[in-house]
Design an enzyme around this catalytic site. Structure first.
Site, PDB file in Angstrom:
ATOM      1  N   ALA A 234       0.821  -1.204   0.000  1.00  0.00           N
ATOM      2  CA  ALA A 234       0.000   0.000   0.000  1.00  0.00           C
ATOM      3  C   ALA A 234       0.858   1.259   0.000  1.00  0.00           C
ATOM      4  CB  ALA A 234      -0.928  -0.005   1.217  1.00  0.00           C
ATOM      5  N   GLU A 237       2.356   1.759  -3.594  1.00  0.00           N
ATOM      6  CA  GLU A 237       1.335   2.165  -4.564  1.00  0.00           C
ATOM      7  C   GLU A 237       1.027   3.650  -4.438  1.00  0.00           C
ATOM      8  OE1 GLU A 237       0.135   0.938  -7.065  1.00  0.00           O
ATOM      9  OE2 GLU A 237      -0.229  -1.200  -6.916  1.00  0.00           O
ATOM     10  N   SER A 239       2.689   6.243  -2.902  1.00  0.00           N
ATOM     11  CA  SER A 239       3.758   7.214  -3.123  1.00  0.00           C
ATOM     12  C   SER A 239       4.265   7.209  -4.559  1.00  0.00           C
ATOM     13  CB  SER A 239       4.914   6.942  -2.152  1.00  0.00           C
ATOM     14  OG  SER A 239       4.518   7.179  -0.819  1.00  0.00           O
ATOM     15  N   CYS A 344      -6.213   6.140   4.571  1.00  0.00           N
ATOM     16  CA  CYS A 344      -4.867   5.613   4.337  1.00  0.00           C
ATOM     17  C   CYS A 344      -3.922   5.906   5.497  1.00  0.00           C
ATOM     18  CB  CYS A 344      -4.305   6.199   3.044  1.00  0.00           C
ATOM     19  SG  CYS A 344      -2.627   5.650   2.652  1.00  0.00           S
ATOM     20  N   GLU A 353       6.836  12.446   1.032  1.00  0.00           N
ATOM     21  CA  GLU A 353       7.619  11.958  -0.112  1.00  0.00           C
ATOM     22  C   GLU A 353       7.232  12.689  -1.393  1.00  0.00           C
ATOM     23  OE1 GLU A 353       8.573   7.356   1.238  1.00  0.00           O
ATOM     24  OE2 GLU A 353       6.700   7.791   0.182  1.00  0.00           O
TER      25      GLU A 353
END
Length: 393
Positions: A234, A237, A239, A344, A353
């Protein structure tokens, strides 16, 4: 409705016009061919994602069957309370804002190193050379994977990412087989790391998860292993696709790219708008545990409900000029990270990021431009590039 049904097996290069067609047919729409609901309205998506009787457990779906050869459907992200509450509470104690913020200097260092190397070449594939390896290294170091194992870790995680499709089962048999092999190998490797950390704790996330307590409970060995794998997949995916989709959107909108370069103070607002404009995760599944009425439609117990996050983020009732990229958009109540109890967990890390990577790329390379034909992924669950060539000067 064949094009609409096709959304569940193959995401078009530009799905947003089709999302508009869908929304005009019904914000909560039943698809006879696919035997499920699709939710495309923003208000309706929030209602589903927040509803206490909407389950994330795919096995509650009347039409559930395990994906052929590879099924990563267990774990916290597909659990309901009270199990989900317990696991998330344990993980949040070890995945605090302080821990995530403490990663910022290392993220900045990695971004600088990648862009220094890229500057010498003058042209890179943004995914293979930057957006892909950056979050993989950060996650590996966060978990406590030693440097000599990080290349294999990245390869396993990338292979698993390409094989996971928890809503539509559109994954090919070859992808499923490769995903299963990668899952087996990563599981065995993480098992070894966990065993080492039990004997010799380190300042890393695996050690923190081993020590985490909530109401006197701990993660079991299987739960810890599953958590590490799910955080890996997860986290990558979100970032990778945030950086890739974000840069892709900026390249397609030169005026907004120039605006960000001239107004760097817009960076945080820009990240939220890039998340809204081209969300990393496009489709999220829920199953009603009782009959529920939303937007005048009765969603029956046991039916599959696909929440099209990308469509909700372009809803004209929620966003002015929703198909326009506006880096200063405010307010921006997007649902790119979901909502409700399954919001999330890695959103703060993805934001740091994304902001560091995109901000530095734009600042350092005023000549940033496309350098070839990009290649899009077609998995209906996620949206991202497999290749995005860019010139830096």
């Amino acid at each position: 409705m064949s094009d609409v049904d096709g959304l569940l097996t193959h995401l078009p290069e530009d799905p947003y016009p089709l999302y508009d067609v869908l929304r005009n047919k019904g914000r909560v729409l039943w698809l006879d061919g696919a035997q499920r609901w699709l939710v495309t309205g923003h208000e309706e998506a929030l209602a589903v994602l927040r509803h206490p009787r909407m389950s994330s457990d795919r096995t509650r779906w009347d039409g559930y069957r395990p994906a052929p050869g590879y099924d990563r459907s267990a774990g916290m992200f597909t659990m309901d309370p009270p199990g989900h509450t317990r696991l998330r509470g344990l993980v949040q104690r070890a995945f605090t804002a302080r821990v995530v913020e403490g990663l910022r200097p290392r993220i900045q260092q990695l971004v600088t190193e990648f862009l220094d190397a890229a500057e010498k070449r003058g042209e890179i594939d943004l995914i293979a050379d930057f957006a892909g390896p950056l979050p993989a290294i950060v996650l590996a170091e966060l978990l406590g994977i030693p440097s000599e194992g990080q290349l294999r870790y990245r390869r396993w995680a990338t292979t698993m990412m390409g094989a996971i499709d928890p809503v539509s089962h559109a994954t090919s048999s070859e992808q499923a087989a490769a995903g299963q092999r990668a899952d087996d190998e990563l599981t065995a490797y993480l098992g070894e790391i966990i065993a080492l950390r039990r004997r010799d704790p380190r300042p890393d996330l695996i050690s923190a998860l081993l020590a985490a307590e909530e109401s006197g409970q701990r993660l079991t060995g299987i739960e810890l292993l599953e958590m590490c794998i799910l955080l890996t997949v997860a986290g990558l995916e979100t970032s990778v696709n945030l950086i890739g989709n974000g840069v892709g959107a900026l390249l397609a909108h030169p005026a907004q790219l120039a605006r960000l370069r001239d107004e760097p103070e817009l960076l945080n607002s820009a990240i939220e708008e890039l998340l809204r404009y081209d969300a990393p995760i496009q489709l999220s599944g829920r199953v009603p545990t009782e009959d529920i009425e939303i937007d005048g439609q009765t969603l029956r117990k046991g039916q599959m409900v696909g929440v099209v996050l990308g469509a909700a983020n372009r809803d004209e009732r929620a966003f002015t000029d929703p198909h326009e990229l506006d880096l200063g958009r405010s307010p921006n109540n997007h649902v790119a990270f979901g909502r409700g109890i399954h919001f999330c967990l890695g959103a703060p890390l993805a934001r740091i990021e994304g902001a560091t990577a995109i901000g530095e790329l734009v600042r350092r390379f005023p000549g940033l431009r496309p350098a070839g034909k990009p290649q899009r992924r077609t998995n209906p669950h996620v949206r991202g590039f497999t290749s995005l060539p860019v010139a830096l000067r």
